[in-house]
Design a protein around this motif. Structure first.
Motif, mmCIF file in Angstrom:
data_model
loop_
_atom_site.group_PDB
_atom_site.id
_atom_site.type_symbol
_atom_site.label_atom_id
_atom_site.label_comp_id
_atom_site.label_asym_id
_atom_site.label_seq_id
_atom_site.Cartn_x
_atom_site.Cartn_y
_atom_site.Cartn_z
ATOM 1 N N HIS A 68 -38.286 64.420 54.540
ATOM 2 C CA HIS A 68 -37.141 63.960 53.718
ATOM 3 C C HIS A 68 -35.839 64.194 54.484
ATOM 4 O O HIS A 68 -35.326 65.303 54.546
ATOM 5 N N HIS A 70 -31.897 62.360 55.358
ATOM 6 C CA HIS A 70 -30.901 61.284 55.206
ATOM 7 C C HIS A 70 -30.156 61.156 56.542
ATOM 8 O O HIS A 70 -29.166 61.870 56.756
ATOM 9 N N ALA A 127 -34.920 59.322 53.861
ATOM 10 C CA ALA A 127 -34.817 59.458 52.409
ATOM 11 C C ALA A 127 -34.006 58.325 51.803
ATOM 12 O O ALA A 127 -34.047 58.093 50.604
ATOM 13 N N HIS A 223 -36.336 60.289 44.918
ATOM 14 C CA HIS A 223 -35.933 61.625 44.456
ATOM 15 C C HIS A 223 -36.425 61.765 43.018
ATOM 16 O O HIS A 223 -36.079 60.942 42.171
ATOM 17 N N HIS A 260 -38.227 66.695 46.147
ATOM 18 C CA HIS A 260 -37.684 67.836 45.379
ATOM 19 C C HIS A 260 -38.624 68.359 44.282
ATOM 20 O O HIS A 260 -39.100 69.471 44.367
ATOM 21 N N ASP A 310 -33.767 67.385 53.983
ATOM 22 C CA ASP A 310 -32.769 66.649 53.202
ATOM 23 C C ASP A 310 -31.611 66.274 54.140
ATOM 24 O O ASP A 310 -31.786 66.238 55.355
HETATM 25 ZN ZN LIG Z 1 -32.451 63.363 49.381
#
Ligand SMILES: [Zn+2]
Length: 454
Positions: A68, A70, A127, A223, A260, A310
């Motif tokens: 995950h 970004h 992500a 998510h 998550h 993340d």
């Molecule tokens: Zn995320």
């Protein structure tokens, strides 16, 4: 047929029986592992022109897989620290992301990929950002493996104007990204469908996304059950909490990667188990703002759980090695049980489990004959990692990013002796400094000054 032999090296294979070869060797031919194990067994397979590398008693591991990330948020590191989630999202992240150009996204993705490579990552699952062409160009060039995703949004309060799209527009953009980016760069790049959150996705978009992803045989990244408010929102607008609702829509399945998963009931954990839904645990982001996910229980139930960093504005260190350490620590403390999530499990989460989450387990996730040559060389001979009384524990609890010496992806060294081989790192750093300032000015994000600036 080019061959590379790495000898005098300790190998953590993460194969079916978790073989560890002490003073072993690994033979790579083109982009695959031809043989692995003891040197004497490999010797007959060597060709005359083989390149021989001395492993210097270092360790070789399967390339780590970050499930995950970004990439577009890398230039936004530090724009949203010590703020609550609504400020984080509406006053910092949305203005930042909606002001990115494709070129910004390209540089952001390169900077992110450099940090990934330096922390031993050879593959990641995006992500979701907006400029897939920017991400794609970066990943193609830098030589890492990735499943790219565009974050789709067809509803939601306060969305920037540029993102106010309807369901069909979002589906069409996904399809054109798929056409352009799926299975390119020697199959190093795949394209998945992304859903942002239940706050920003209509049921129609969620259902259509699942139908098309199944037809194209690709993954979906969303998510899920991220914050407490999300569960309230889902109950108020859909009549049940997020996971229960997604299950009612019939979209949960083995190609669904849920990020998550902090706010889930025991029944919902059972739903994930029954539907073989995959989970990416992001401990730093969770500790910053989300809460504790029931990861020990999910693992106990046999759910496939991997680890992600993340994005840079919510981690802010994008090192999967740090996330391994956090994963091994935080659940022990919460459960007051030092046996929870042992080192072996953490290593499985970033290799074998992660390759399943990435729908890539036939080709990566372990060092085995016939698999792709995605590997990392770890030099444990530093003051921070020695001694190696218990190597498996050390790889989780003492290894740092600076122990990663070299990184190979798809049979090519993309970092050798700590030097990135595929791109001019200095150029990326300079461009990142310049562009990150311009984005903040353009987006009018206000980051309050702390202490006294003179
Ligand atoms: Zn995320």
């Amino acid at each position: 047929m080019s061959q590379t032999l790495i000898k005098n090296i300790n190998i953590l294979s993460m194969d079916e029986s978790r073989s560890v070869f002490i003073d072993g060797a690994i033979l790579i031919e083109n982009n695959k592992i031809l043989e692995i194990g003891k040197y004497n067994n490999i010797k007959p397979f060597l060709k005359n022109e083989v390149i021989v590398e001395d492993g210097k008693n270092n360790w070789v591991l399967p390339g780590l897989i970050n499930t995950h990330v970004h990439t577009s948020q890398q230039l936004g590191r530090g724009i949203a620290d010590d703020v609550d989630l609504l400020v984080w999202l509406r006053e910092r992240i949305w203005p930042y992301e909606s002001n990115l150009t494709e070129e910004d996204s390209y540089i952001s993705s390169l900077l992110c990929a450099i940090e990934q490579i330096k922390s031993g990552v050879t593959c990641f699952v995006e992500a979701g950002g907006q400029h897939v062409n920017g991400m794609g160009r970066a990943i193609e060039q830098i030589g890492i493996r990735a499943a790219l995703v565009k974050s789709t949004m067809d509803t939601g309060i306060g969305l920037p104007k540029i993102w106010q799209k309807d369901t069909n527009e979002e589906i069409d953009s996904q399809l054109s990204n798929f056409e352009k980016w799926h299975n390119v760069a020697n199959q190093r790049i795949k394209y998945w469908f992304g859903l942002r959150t239940i706050f920003n996705n209509t049921d129609e978009l969620i259902i259509k996304t699942k139908e098309i992803a199944d037809k194209l045989n690709i993954g979906i990244h969303m998510h899920v059950a991220e914050i407490r408010e999300e569960i309230e929102f889902s109950k108020n607008t859909r009549g049940s909490s997020t996971v229960t609702h997604l299950n009612k829509l019939g979209v949960l399945g083995e190609n669904f990667l849920a990020a998550h998963c902090v706010w889930m009931s025991d029944e919902e954990i059972q739903i994930f188990k029954n539907k073989n839904v995959k989970v990416t645990h992001n401990p730093a982001a969770a500790m910053k703002v989300l809460g504790f996910a029931e990861i020990p229980k999910m693992l106990e139930e046999g759910i496939c759980v991997s680890i992600g960093t993340d994005g840079a504005p919510c981690n802010n260190r994008m090192s999967l090695i740090d996330e391994m350490w956090l994963t091994s620590l935080i659940h022990k403390g919460r459960k007051l049980n030092p046996k929870v999530i042992p080192a072996e499990t953490v290593l499985e989460m970033v290799t074998r489990n992660a390759s399943e989450c990435a729908l890539w387990d036939k080709e990566i996730g372990s060092l085995e004959k016939g698999k792709k040559a995605d590997l990392i060389v770890i030099d444990p001979k530093t003051a921070t990692m020695l001694p190696m009384h218990d190597p498996i524990a050390n790889l989780v609890s003492s290894m740092r990013t600076h122990n990663v010496k070299s990184v190979m992806c798809d049979g090519k060294w993309i970092m050798k002796n700590e030097i990135i081989k595929t791109i001019d790192e200095k150029m990326v750093i300079n461009e990142s400094i310049k562009r990150s300032k311009e984005i903040i000015e353009r987006s009018k994000i206000k980051i309050p000054k702390r202490f006294k600036y003179i």
